[in-house]
Write a protein that holds these residues in place. Structure first.
Motif, PDB file in Angstrom:
ATOM      1  N   ALA A   1     -10.890  -3.861  -9.831  1.00  0.00           N
ATOM      2  CA  ALA A   1      -9.790  -3.640 -10.759  1.00  0.00           C
ATOM      3  C   ALA A   1      -9.439  -2.156 -10.855  1.00  0.00           C
ATOM      4  CB  ALA A   1     -10.152  -4.202 -12.131  1.00  0.00           C
ATOM      5  N   GLU A   2     -10.452  -1.287 -11.014  1.00  0.00           N
ATOM      6  CA  GLU A   2     -10.178   0.142 -11.152  1.00  0.00           C
ATOM      7  C   GLU A   2      -9.703   0.752  -9.843  1.00  0.00           C
ATOM      8  OE1 GLU A   2     -13.179   2.353 -13.133  1.00  0.00           O
ATOM      9  OE2 GLU A   2     -12.693   1.439 -15.056  1.00  0.00           O
ATOM     10  N   LEU A   3     -10.255   0.271  -8.704  1.00  0.00           N
ATOM     11  CA  LEU A   3      -9.766   0.732  -7.405  1.00  0.00           C
ATOM     12  C   LEU A   3      -8.291   0.387  -7.237  1.00  0.00           C
ATOM     13  CD1 LEU A   3     -12.771  -0.231  -5.086  1.00  0.00           C
ATOM     14  CD2 LEU A   3     -12.043   2.082  -5.714  1.00  0.00           C
ATOM     15  N   LEU A   4      -7.917  -0.839  -7.691  1.00  0.00           N
ATOM     16  CA  LEU A   4      -6.525  -1.256  -7.610  1.00  0.00           C
ATOM     17  C   LEU A   4      -5.646  -0.377  -8.499  1.00  0.00           C
ATOM     18  CD1 LEU A   4      -4.261  -3.192  -6.772  1.00  0.00           C
ATOM     19  CD2 LEU A   4      -5.005  -4.735  -8.585  1.00  0.00           C
TER      20      LEU A   4
ATOM     21  N   ALA B   1      -6.183  -1.935   2.632  1.00  0.00           N
ATOM     22  CA  ALA B   1      -6.384  -0.489   2.479  1.00  0.00           C
ATOM     23  C   ALA B   1      -7.681  -0.180   1.739  1.00  0.00           C
ATOM     24  CB  ALA B   1      -5.198   0.118   1.742  1.00  0.00           C
ATOM     25  N   LEU B   2      -8.052  -1.032   0.783  1.00  0.00           N
ATOM     26  CA  LEU B   2      -9.261  -0.799  -0.005  1.00  0.00           C
ATOM     27  C   LEU B   2     -10.503  -1.417   0.612  1.00  0.00           C
ATOM     28  CD1 LEU B   2      -7.750  -1.476  -3.563  1.00  0.00           C
ATOM     29  CD2 LEU B   2      -8.391   0.749  -2.624  1.00  0.00           C
ATOM     30  N   GLY B   3     -10.315  -2.156   1.708  1.00  0.00           N
ATOM     31  CA  GLY B   3     -11.456  -2.800   2.356  1.00  0.00           C
ATOM     32  C   GLY B   3     -12.023  -3.952   1.557  1.00  0.00           C
TER      33      GLY B   3
ATOM     34  N   LEU C   1      -1.822  -7.975  -0.483  1.00  0.00           N
ATOM     35  CA  LEU C   1      -2.426  -8.141   0.841  1.00  0.00           C
ATOM     36  C   LEU C   1      -2.661  -6.788   1.499  1.00  0.00           C
ATOM     37  CD1 LEU C   1      -3.321 -10.550   2.593  1.00  0.00           C
ATOM     38  CD2 LEU C   1      -1.123 -10.397   3.765  1.00  0.00           C
ATOM     39  N   GLU C   2      -1.646  -5.909   1.410  1.00  0.00           N
ATOM     40  CA  GLU C   2      -1.780  -4.586   2.005  1.00  0.00           C
ATOM     41  C   GLU C   2      -2.797  -3.746   1.238  1.00  0.00           C
ATOM     42  OE1 GLU C   2       2.144  -3.006   1.972  1.00  0.00           O
ATOM     43  OE2 GLU C   2       2.911  -4.416   3.467  1.00  0.00           O
ATOM     44  N   ALA C   3      -2.804  -3.885  -0.097  1.00  0.00           N
ATOM     45  CA  ALA C   3      -3.754  -3.128  -0.907  1.00  0.00           C
ATOM     46  C   ALA C   3      -5.189  -3.555  -0.595  1.00  0.00           C
ATOM     47  CB  ALA C   3      -3.457  -3.337  -2.385  1.00  0.00           C
TER      48      ALA C   3
END
Length: 512
Positions: free
Chosen positions: A18-21, A44-46, A39-41
């Motif tokens: 949640a915080e990474l997002l 990118a965040l793995g 989907l892209e996020a």
């Protein structure tokens, strides 16, 4: 439930999903649309996309932290078989490569894992030819020197993320071959909300007296109250234990292939209630102390007269291999109306109807309904109770068949410890009482009565000589008590009574 979210949910801690997002969304704030595709996020965040979707839903539950709009798109994916083609080549190419220059027997080719599909496709591509005149059976030969694996190349393009390079007809062909499948992808377009923050703050769900006293509630964030949420359903009524067991009995009969008999006539003539069952007119059950007789209408008028004459003859003179009872049978007694004392009167009607058919067909009947006995009412006696009855009519039925059906019937009910004891009934011979061991009372308790209907009852109806009818009856109340145990017996009866009195009372009494 508190909105505080643990690391496993991906919504707490500095490195949570949640915080990474939220941090990623902060960086994307100046983009064209000011948002992110989930989907892209996730890529990118793995993170796994489903993990990110879970974080999105958790953030939505916190209020206006983010705005998320669900979007749907379609994409093409390789099936497991398609992935195998990418690794090893298409079926037709593998078949082509498997054929040596001197050819290969068709029977051997078909043994290959890709043989059937590959042979068909290679033949339609004219890469191979079949020679049926070869010694030893049909042989397959190469028809060209080399081939190009176009199917594998197309799948590789899709796997590498270039679906637009293929024409729709190519995609349809690959889908038809089950190498490609079209999947629906659900994503979220995520934007900042009015209460956006890069950190997840716990929201309070309860306003406590301590918060009010200290005034700390002014600095706290409370979770929005959901007025649309459904509350816990209030407890509603429940089936009485007797009705529960009745439903279970009915389901068991239907599972065993029985048909339900119509039992809506509580009033029967003495003819159907007693005489048709080869029960003599001087039998004690016909006394007013045991049976309810009607005043209005006091007598029945409609009878199948031919059948009535045969019943009269077998009672007074005998017949069908029996000497009868040798008494003066009276029509006036047979016409008297009574509240039925057993549902066996209904069985007699059904068997008579069965006998009137042009050609006899085996039948299985059951009924569950009220019967009436002239009893003095008290805490352990009722003037009515429920009788359960099962009847099977077929050629050559024996006592062994009856015991087998009873064992299956009671096993389905959950009663497995059974004993059989010889007994006497006016209209069955041989007859058996059925006993089950009661764990609560630690003794054997009678649960049913059974037998094979006498020829004196069946043959006057017109049933063929080789037909036997096995039957059993029990009171609904007694198996209910066995099934629900001692603690519930008192609840069923409604009084704190002696248990043995309950079992010996007419509420549990079987048809005599």
């Amino acid at each position: 439930m508190s909105p505080t979210m643990g690391t496993e949910a991906g919504t707490a801690g500095p490195g949570s999903a949640a915080e990474l997002l939220l941090q990623r969304l902060e960086l994307a704030g100046g983009s064209a649309e000011g948002g992110l595709c989930s989907l892209e996020a996730a890529a990118a965040l793995g993170l796994d996309h489903q993990t990110l979707v879970g974080a999105v839903k958790s953030l939505q539950a916190l209020g206006e932290v983010i705005e998320a709009e669900q979007r749907t798109s379609k994409k093409w994916e390789l099936t497991p078989e398609g992935e195998e083609v990418v690794r090893e080549g298409s079926h037709e190419v593998r078949v082509f490569n498997s054929i040596p220059l001197e050819g290969l027997a068709q029977s051997e080719l078909m043994k290959l894992p890709c043989g059937k599909v590959g042979f068909s496709k290679a033949m339609s591509n004219k890469w191979i030819r079949l020679d049926k005149s070869t010694e030893g059976g049909p042989h397959v030969f190469r028809a060209v020197e080399s081939v190009q694996d176009g199917v594998r190349e197309k799948l590789l393009q899709l796997q590498q993320g270039d679906p637009n390079s293929l024409e729709e007809k190519d995609k349809s062909e690959l889908k038809k071959r089950k190498l490609l499948t079209e999947v629906t992808v659900k994503t979220y377009w995520i934007r900042k909300g009015s209460a956006f923050s890069t950190t997840v703050t716990k929201q309070e769900t309860d306003l406590t007296p301590e918060m009010i006293a200290s005034g700390s509630w002014r600095d706290l964030k409370f979770k929005a109250y959901n007025f649309e949420a459904l509350g816990i359903m209030p407890e509603s009524g429940h089936l009485h234990p007797l009705m529960k067991v009745r439903s279970q009995f009915r389901q068991i009969f239907l599972e065993m292939g029985f048909s339900e008999m119509p039992t809506n006539n509580f009033i029967e003539s003495s003819f159907w209630n007693f005489d048709a069952l080869f029960q003599p007119q001087q039998h004690p059950a016909r006394d007013q102390h045991d049976t309810f007789f009607l005043k209005d209408p006091a007598e029945a008028t409609q009878f199948p007269m031919d059948y009535l004459k045969r019943v009269k003859r077998v009672h007074s003179q005998g017949g069908y291999g029996s000497q009868g009872y040798k008494y003066d049978w009276k029509l006036e007694e047979a016409r008297k109306n009574v509240l039925r004392t057993h549902t066996t009167a209904v069985s007699a009607r059904m068997l008579y109807q069965l006998a009137q058919q042009e050609k006899f067909t085996p039948a299985k009947y059951f009924s569950i309904d009220r019967v009436f006995r002239n009893e003095t009412l008290d805490a352990t006696h009722l003037a009515e109770f429920h009788q359960i009855e099962g009847v099977v009519a077929d050629y050559g039925l024996t006592l062994g068949d009856l015991m087998g059906v009873l064992k299956e019937f009671f096993t389905k009910l959950g009663i497995t410890q059974l004993r059989f004891k010889p007994a006497y009934n006016p209209y069955t011979e041989p007859s058996m009482e059925v006993f089950s061991y009661h764990q609560g009372l630690r003794k054997w308790v009678e649960v049913g009565n059974s037998g094979v209907f006498r020829p004196e009852m069946l043959l006057p109806m017109g049933l063929p000589e080789g037909v036997s009818v096995i039957a059993w009856g029990l009171s609904l109340e007694r198996p209910t008590m066995i099934k629900y145990g001692i603690n519930n017996i008192r609840e069923l009866v409604g009084h704190k009574v002696n248990l043995q009195m309950v079992y010996d009372s007419p509420i549990c009494r079987l048809d005599a």
